[in-house]
Design a protein around this motif. Structure first.
Motif, mmCIF file in Angstrom:
data_model
loop_
_atom_site.group_PDB
_atom_site.id
_atom_site.type_symbol
_atom_site.label_atom_id
_atom_site.label_comp_id
_atom_site.label_asym_id
_atom_site.label_seq_id
_atom_site.Cartn_x
_atom_site.Cartn_y
_atom_site.Cartn_z
ATOM 1 N N ARG A 1 0.854 -1.188 0.000
ATOM 2 C CA ARG A 1 0.000 0.000 0.000
ATOM 3 C C ARG A 1 0.885 1.231 0.000
ATOM 4 N NH1 ARG A 1 -3.569 -0.850 5.234
ATOM 5 N NH2 ARG A 1 -4.452 1.144 4.536
ATOM 6 N N SER B 1 7.730 15.872 2.714
ATOM 7 C CA SER B 1 6.762 14.816 2.424
ATOM 8 C C SER B 1 7.378 13.697 1.604
ATOM 9 C CB SER B 1 5.565 15.404 1.670
ATOM 10 O OG SER B 1 5.977 15.906 0.411
ATOM 11 N N LYS C 1 6.324 9.524 -0.284
ATOM 12 C CA LYS C 1 5.364 8.456 -0.591
ATOM 13 C C LYS C 1 6.184 7.217 -0.935
ATOM 14 C CE LYS C 1 2.084 6.967 -4.159
ATOM 15 N NZ LYS C 1 1.408 7.343 -5.429
ATOM 16 N N PHE D 1 -0.931 3.761 8.483
ATOM 17 C CA PHE D 1 -1.691 4.320 7.375
ATOM 18 C C PHE D 1 -2.835 5.171 7.921
ATOM 19 C CE2 PHE D 1 0.089 0.232 6.267
ATOM 20 C CZ PHE D 1 0.727 0.486 5.060
ATOM 21 N N SER D 2 -2.827 6.458 7.604
ATOM 22 C CA SER D 2 -3.886 7.347 8.069
ATOM 23 C C SER D 2 -4.051 8.488 7.074
ATOM 24 C CB SER D 2 -3.571 7.912 9.467
ATOM 25 O OG SER D 2 -2.433 8.741 9.409
ATOM 26 N N PHE D 3 -5.188 9.154 7.161
ATOM 27 C CA PHE D 3 -5.459 10.267 6.262
ATOM 28 C C PHE D 3 -4.535 11.453 6.554
ATOM 29 C CE2 PHE D 3 -9.575 7.999 6.237
ATOM 30 C CZ PHE D 3 -9.697 7.797 4.871
ATOM 31 N N GLN D 4 -4.137 11.605 7.812
ATOM 32 C CA GLN D 4 -3.271 12.720 8.179
ATOM 33 C C GLN D 4 -1.827 12.499 7.731
ATOM 34 O OE1 GLN D 4 -5.265 11.160 10.372
ATOM 35 N NE2 GLN D 4 -6.885 12.694 10.607
ATOM 36 N N GLY D 5 -1.459 11.250 7.442
ATOM 37 C CA GLY D 5 -0.082 10.952 7.073
ATOM 38 C C GLY D 5 0.753 10.612 8.294
#
Length: 257
Positions: free
Chosen positions: A22, A56, A58, A86-90
């Motif tokens: 992921r 940042s 990825k 894994f989260s929406f906020q990073g």
């Protein structure tokens, strides 16, 4: 048996999901600011990335993978990927600055005798500095020696500072264009040879590129618009780039068969 079958399928699905890679988004920072240009490598998949100017990043991972983070001014760190990574906020990953400790200076008593003549004779003769072009700050001192291809183009262009006629002649005759084309081809050949020398043992085993098409693959990578000659000096970024291109290349070869 009918009741246990759905339960088995559920656990089997969970197991497959946990093994799927992921995209993990996050930011690298210290106690005061974000940190750009941090090398982040997945030690399990051997894939890597670099944090952007805003810190940042990825990277593709799965639960249980280990990330290794390294930067010149910070202590190395390893991070184990978990379900809650894994989260929406990073994910925020913090690094600790390196502390450089100066060596201790030992202060000794002087050994002067009190006699000026004796003490002067004991003073060591100073070593004269080396006299060279860099020490004298001469023009072009310390500059890397040009390759023939670059020197030809420099000579063809630099003539315009003396007399514009020679420069115009080089442009109108097409000589300058041919020299630039020649340099582009030679630079591309150097890049391909350099990548081959660096990764010749990994092309087959790591990138799954057969020996008979390895130079075709490297030329395929070199012609990609995303290729930048700065990659040649950044091994981790180059590995990540080759990893992506190898999948594209093998997919094209499979489709053409």
């Amino acid at each position: 048996m009918k009741k246990t079958l759905p339960l088995i399928l559920f656990f089997f699905t969970v197991l497959l999901y946990s093994q799927e890679q992921r995209a993990l988004f996050g930011t690298v920072m210290d106690s005061l600011k974000v940190i750009p240009n941090v090398h982040i490598v997945n030690l399990n998949s051997k894939q890597g990335t670099i944090s952007a100017d805003d810190g940042s990043f990825k990277i593709f991972v799965k639960v249980g993978d280990t990330l290794a983070l390294s930067s010149i001014q910070y202590q190395k760190r390893k991070y184990n990927v978990r379900n809650n990574s894994f989260s929406f906020q990073g994910l925020d990953l913090y690094l600790i600055s390196k502390v450089y400790v100066l060596k201790e200076i030992e202060v000794k008593r002087h050994d002067l005798s009190g006699s000026l003549g004796i003490d002067i004779s004991a003073v060591p003769t100073p070593i004269m500095p080396t006299m060279n072009a860099e020490a004298l700050a001469l023009p072009n001192a310390g500059r890397k020696k040009m390759k023939l291809r670059d020197r030809e183009i420099y000579t063809a262009i630099n003539s315009q500072s003396v007399i514009s006629f020679d420069y115009l002649l080089n442009v109108l005759s097409g000589r300058l264009k041919k020299l630039r084309k020649k340099k582009k081809l030679l630079d591309a050949g150097d890049d391909v040879d350099g990548m081959f020398e660096t990764f010749k043992y990994a092309l087959d085993h790591h990138f799954n590129i057969k020996k008979e098409v390895q130079f075709t693959f490297l030329n395929f990578c070199r012609k990609d618009p995303l290729f930048n000659r700065k990659l040649m000096n950044d091994e981790l970024a180059l590995i990540a780039f080759l990893q992506i291109k190898s999948k594209e290349f093998n997919a094209l070869n499979t489709a053409n068969k």
